[in-house]
Design a protein around this motif. Structure first.
Motif, PDB file in Angstrom:
ATOM      1  N   GLY A  79       1.752   4.304  20.723  1.00 40.57           N
ATOM      2  CA  GLY A  79       1.662   5.590  20.037  1.00 40.57           C
ATOM      3  C   GLY A  79       1.302   5.509  18.565  1.00 40.57           C
ATOM      4  N   ASP A  80       1.004   4.319  18.051  1.00 42.14           N
ATOM      5  CA  ASP A  80       0.600   4.183  16.651  1.00 42.14           C
ATOM      6  C   ASP A  80      -0.926   4.294  16.560  1.00 42.14           C
ATOM      7  OD1 ASP A  80       0.951   3.909  13.967  1.00 42.14           O
ATOM      8  OD2 ASP A  80       1.756   1.867  14.037  1.00 42.14           O
ATOM      9  N   TYR A  81      -1.444   4.457  15.359  1.00 38.29           N
ATOM     10  CA  TYR A  81      -2.893   4.567  15.166  1.00 38.29           C
ATOM     11  C   TYR A  81      -3.456   3.303  14.538  1.00 38.29           C
ATOM     12  CZ  TYR A  81      -2.536   9.658  15.872  1.00 38.29           C
ATOM     13  OH  TYR A  81      -2.326  10.905  16.375  1.00 38.29           O
ATOM     14  N   TYR A  82      -4.740   3.047  14.825  1.00 42.95           N
ATOM     15  CA  TYR A  82      -5.486   1.968  14.184  1.00 42.95           C
ATOM     16  C   TYR A  82      -6.924   2.434  14.043  1.00 42.95           C
ATOM     17  CZ  TYR A  82      -7.160   0.732  18.903  1.00 42.95           C
ATOM     18  OH  TYR A  82      -7.723   0.760  20.151  1.00 42.95           O
ATOM     19  N   LEU A  83      -7.705   1.706  13.252  1.00 40.40           N
ATOM     20  CA  LEU A  83      -9.095   2.069  12.978  1.00 40.40           C
ATOM     21  C   LEU A  83     -10.026   1.050  13.605  1.00 40.40           C
ATOM     22  CD1 LEU A  83     -11.223   3.754  11.365  1.00 40.40           C
ATOM     23  CD2 LEU A  83     -10.813   2.184   9.454  1.00 40.40           C
ATOM     24  N   THR A  84     -11.043   1.558  14.281  1.00 41.31           N
ATOM     25  CA  THR A  84     -12.114   0.704  14.786  1.00 41.31           C
ATOM     26  C   THR A  84     -13.386   1.085  14.049  1.00 41.31           C
ATOM     27  OG1 THR A  84     -11.144   0.663  17.006  1.00 41.31           O
ATOM     28  CG2 THR A  84     -13.429   0.014  16.820  1.00 41.31           C
ATOM     29  N   ILE A  85     -14.041   0.108  13.415  1.00 41.49           N
ATOM     30  CA  ILE A  85     -15.334   0.327  12.774  1.00 41.49           C
ATOM     31  C   ILE A  85     -16.362  -0.407  13.610  1.00 41.49           C
ATOM     32  CG2 ILE A  85     -16.741   0.025  10.697  1.00 41.49           C
ATOM     33  CD1 ILE A  85     -14.089  -0.138   9.119  1.00 41.49           C
ATOM     34  N   THR A  86     -17.361   0.337  14.101  1.00 42.48           N
ATOM     35  CA  THR A  86     -18.406  -0.249  14.938  1.00 42.48           C
ATOM     36  C   THR A  86     -19.746  -0.087  14.254  1.00 42.48           C
ATOM     37  OG1 THR A  86     -17.176   0.390  16.918  1.00 42.48           O
ATOM     38  CG2 THR A  86     -19.483  -0.223  17.220  1.00 42.48           C
ATOM     39  N   GLU A  87     -20.473  -1.189  14.134  1.00 39.64           N
ATOM     40  CA  GLU A  87     -21.855  -1.138  13.676  1.00 39.64           C
ATOM     41  C   GLU A  87     -22.721  -1.224  14.927  1.00 39.64           C
ATOM     42  OE1 GLU A  87     -25.043  -3.782  11.118  1.00 39.64           O
ATOM     43  OE2 GLU A  87     -23.653  -4.723  12.513  1.00 39.64           O
ATOM     44  N   SER A  88     -23.602  -0.268  15.103  1.00 45.57           N
ATOM     45  CA  SER A  88     -24.530  -0.260  16.223  1.00 45.57           C
ATOM     46  C   SER A  88     -25.945  -0.297  15.658  1.00 45.57           C
ATOM     47  CB  SER A  88     -24.332   1.005  17.067  1.00 45.57           C
ATOM     48  OG  SER A  88     -25.236   1.021  18.145  1.00 45.57           O
ATOM     49  N   LYS A  89     -26.710  -1.305  16.049  1.00 42.04           N
ATOM     50  CA  LYS A  89     -28.067  -1.486  15.529  1.00 42.04           C
ATOM     51  C   LYS A  89     -29.050  -1.357  16.685  1.00 42.04           C
ATOM     52  CE  LYS A  89     -30.853  -4.793  12.957  1.00 42.04           C
ATOM     53  NZ  LYS A  89     -30.873  -6.127  12.346  1.00 42.04           N
ATOM     54  N   LYS A  90     -30.006  -0.461  16.526  1.00 42.80           N
ATOM     55  CA  LYS A  90     -31.002  -0.227  17.571  1.00 42.80           C
ATOM     56  C   LYS A  90     -32.129  -1.235  17.433  1.00 42.80           C
ATOM     57  CE  LYS A  90     -33.336   3.710  19.659  1.00 42.80           C
ATOM     58  NZ  LYS A  90     -33.593   5.150  19.513  1.00 42.80           N
ATOM     59  N   ASN A  91     -32.428  -1.919  18.533  1.00 38.90           N
ATOM     60  CA  ASN A  91     -33.523  -2.885  18.592  1.00 38.90           C
ATOM     61  C   ASN A  91     -34.458  -2.486  19.723  1.00 38.90           C
ATOM     62  OD1 ASN A  91     -32.506  -4.728  16.567  1.00 38.90           O
ATOM     63  ND2 ASN A  91     -30.954  -5.303  18.055  1.00 38.90           N
ATOM     64  N   PHE A  92     -35.692  -2.919  19.618  1.00 41.26           N
ATOM     65  CA  PHE A  92     -36.673  -2.647  20.671  1.00 41.26           C
ATOM     66  C   PHE A  92     -37.211  -3.960  21.208  1.00 41.26           C
ATOM     67  CE2 PHE A  92     -36.638   1.184  18.118  1.00 41.26           C
ATOM     68  CZ  PHE A  92     -36.576   2.169  19.092  1.00 41.26           C
ATOM     69  N   GLY A  93     -37.217  -4.090  22.546  1.00 43.86           N
ATOM     70  CA  GLY A  93     -37.755  -5.274  23.187  1.00 43.86           C
ATOM     71  C   GLY A  93     -39.268  -5.228  23.224  1.00 43.86           C
ATOM     72  N   GLU A  94     -39.875  -6.297  23.724  1.00 40.18           N
ATOM     73  CA  GLU A  94     -41.338  -6.364  23.810  1.00 40.18           C
ATOM     74  C   GLU A  94     -41.905  -5.256  24.686  1.00 40.18           C
ATOM     75  OE1 GLU A  94     -42.693 -10.240  24.886  1.00 40.18           O
ATOM     76  OE2 GLU A  94     -41.497 -11.202  23.322  1.00 40.18           O
ATOM     77  N   ASN A  95     -41.115  -4.808  25.656  1.00 37.21           N
ATOM     78  CA  ASN A  95     -41.566  -3.737  26.553  1.00 37.21           C
ATOM     79  C   ASN A  95     -41.323  -2.347  25.951  1.00 37.21           C
ATOM     80  OD1 ASN A  95     -38.811  -3.552  26.729  1.00 37.21           O
ATOM     81  ND2 ASN A  95     -38.695  -3.738  28.946  1.00 37.21           N
ATOM     82  N   GLY A  96     -40.797  -2.312  24.729  1.00 35.39           N
ATOM     83  CA  GLY A  96     -40.543  -1.036  24.068  1.00 35.39           C
ATOM     84  C   GLY A  96     -39.205  -0.408  24.402  1.00 35.39           C
ATOM     85  N   GLU A  97     -38.447  -1.054  25.267  1.00 37.35           N
ATOM     86  CA  GLU A  97     -37.150  -0.506  25.668  1.00 37.35           C
ATOM     87  C   GLU A  97     -36.109  -0.732  24.570  1.00 37.35           C
ATOM     88  OE1 GLU A  97     -33.948  -1.356  29.162  1.00 37.35           O
ATOM     89  OE2 GLU A  97     -36.053  -1.359  29.728  1.00 37.35           O
ATOM     90  N   ALA A  98     -35.352   0.323  24.272  1.00 42.56           N
ATOM     91  CA  ALA A  98     -34.333   0.241  23.221  1.00 42.56           C
ATOM     92  C   ALA A  98     -33.060  -0.413  23.746  1.00 42.56           C
ATOM     93  CB  ALA A  98     -34.017   1.636  22.692  1.00 42.56           C
ATOM     94  N   THR A  99     -32.491  -1.273  22.924  1.00 40.63           N
ATOM     95  CA  THR A  99     -31.189  -1.861  23.206  1.00 40.63           C
ATOM     96  C   THR A  99     -30.342  -1.696  21.947  1.00 40.63           C
ATOM     97  OG1 THR A  99     -31.870  -4.057  22.460  1.00 40.63           O
ATOM     98  CG2 THR A  99     -32.109  -3.584  24.814  1.00 40.63           C
ATOM     99  N   PHE A 100     -29.032  -1.807  22.108  1.00 36.97           N
ATOM    100  CA  PHE A 100     -28.132  -1.643  20.969  1.00 36.97           C
ATOM    101  C   PHE A 100     -27.263  -2.882  20.827  1.00 36.97           C
ATOM    102  CE2 PHE A 100     -29.300   2.589  22.237  1.00 36.97           C
ATOM    103  CZ  PHE A 100     -29.521   3.220  21.023  1.00 36.97           C
ATOM    104  N   GLU A 101     -27.268  -3.442  19.632  1.00 36.96           N
ATOM    105  CA  GLU A 101     -26.415  -4.583  19.298  1.00 36.96           C
ATOM    106  C   GLU A 101     -25.204  -4.011  18.570  1.00 36.96           C
ATOM    107  OE1 GLU A 101     -26.703  -8.374  16.259  1.00 36.96           O
ATOM    108  OE2 GLU A 101     -28.556  -7.495  17.032  1.00 36.96           O
ATOM    109  N   LYS A 102     -24.004  -4.326  19.042  1.00 34.71           N
ATOM    110  CA  LYS A 102     -22.794  -3.737  18.462  1.00 34.71           C
ATOM    111  C   LYS A 102     -21.832  -4.814  17.963  1.00 34.71           C
ATOM    112  CE  LYS A 102     -22.992   0.408  21.246  1.00 34.71           C
ATOM    113  NZ  LYS A 102     -22.286   1.305  22.136  1.00 34.71           N
ATOM    114  N   HIS A 103     -21.224  -4.501  16.830  1.00 39.60           N
ATOM    115  CA  HIS A 103     -20.194  -5.354  16.255  1.00 39.60           C
ATOM    116  C   HIS A 103     -19.012  -4.470  15.882  1.00 39.60           C
ATOM    117  CE1 HIS A 103     -24.025  -7.465  15.434  1.00 39.60           C
ATOM    118  NE2 HIS A 103     -23.321  -8.507  15.833  1.00 39.60           N
ATOM    119  N   LYS A 104     -17.803  -4.945  16.165  1.00 40.58           N
ATOM    120  CA  LYS A 104     -16.603  -4.140  15.926  1.00 40.58           C
ATOM    121  C   LYS A 104     -15.616  -4.869  15.031  1.00 40.58           C
ATOM    122  CE  LYS A 104     -16.437  -1.515  20.203  1.00 40.58           C
ATOM    123  NZ  LYS A 104     -16.014  -0.140  19.997  1.00 40.58           N
ATOM    124  N   ILE A 105     -14.907  -4.058  14.245  1.00 39.98           N
ATOM    125  CA  ILE A 105     -13.784  -4.532  13.451  1.00 39.98           C
ATOM    126  C   ILE A 105     -12.601  -3.642  13.809  1.00 39.98           C
ATOM    127  CG2 ILE A 105     -12.810  -4.755  11.132  1.00 39.98           C
ATOM    128  CD1 ILE A 105     -15.631  -5.108  10.078  1.00 39.98           C
TER     129      ILE A 105
END
Length: 111
Positions: free
Chosen positions: A34-60
């Motif tokens: 029942g306590d609170y905490y903070l999650t900070i997520t960095e999400s970086k959009k990347n594109f593959g050779e086929n043009g498809e978007a993917t997301f690289e995520k890092h969390k603290i």
């Protein structure tokens, strides 16, 4: 319970910062106790050779007992950078006239 539902059920408060190809999520969540905490997520959009978007995520994950020390070191580090290099962005990718397009989203209606 699905992973998506479980992950979003304990979110109490969310803010989003869009900054170019990166998006930062500041999520206040609730522990099983029942306590609170903070999650900070960095999400970086990347594109593959086929043009498809993917997301690289890092969390603290930050817990209340670490807030003060984290904030002090964060402020000290950012102050050092500004004192040493100023507020202008120094990068090969940016012109001298580059203006940051960072902004915050305060509600789901703005997405």
């Amino acid at each position: 319970m699905s992973e998506f539902k479980e992950r979003h059920e304990n979110e109490i408060f969310t803010k989003v910062l869009k900054a170019g190809r990166r998006t930062y999520f500041f999520d206040v969540r609730e522990t099983k106790a029942g306590d609170y905490y903070l999650t900070i997520t960095e999400s970086k959009k990347n594109f593959g050779e086929n043009g498809e978007a993917t997301f690289e995520k890092h969390k603290i994950y930050l817990y209340k007992e670490d807030f003060k020390s984290f904030q002090e070191l964060f402020n000290e580090s950012t102050d050092f950078i500004i004192q040493q290099k100023g507020e202008d962005v120094i990068s090969e990718r940016h012109d001298k006239d580059f203006k940051s397009k960072s902004f915050t989203i305060d509600s789901d209606d703005e997405v």
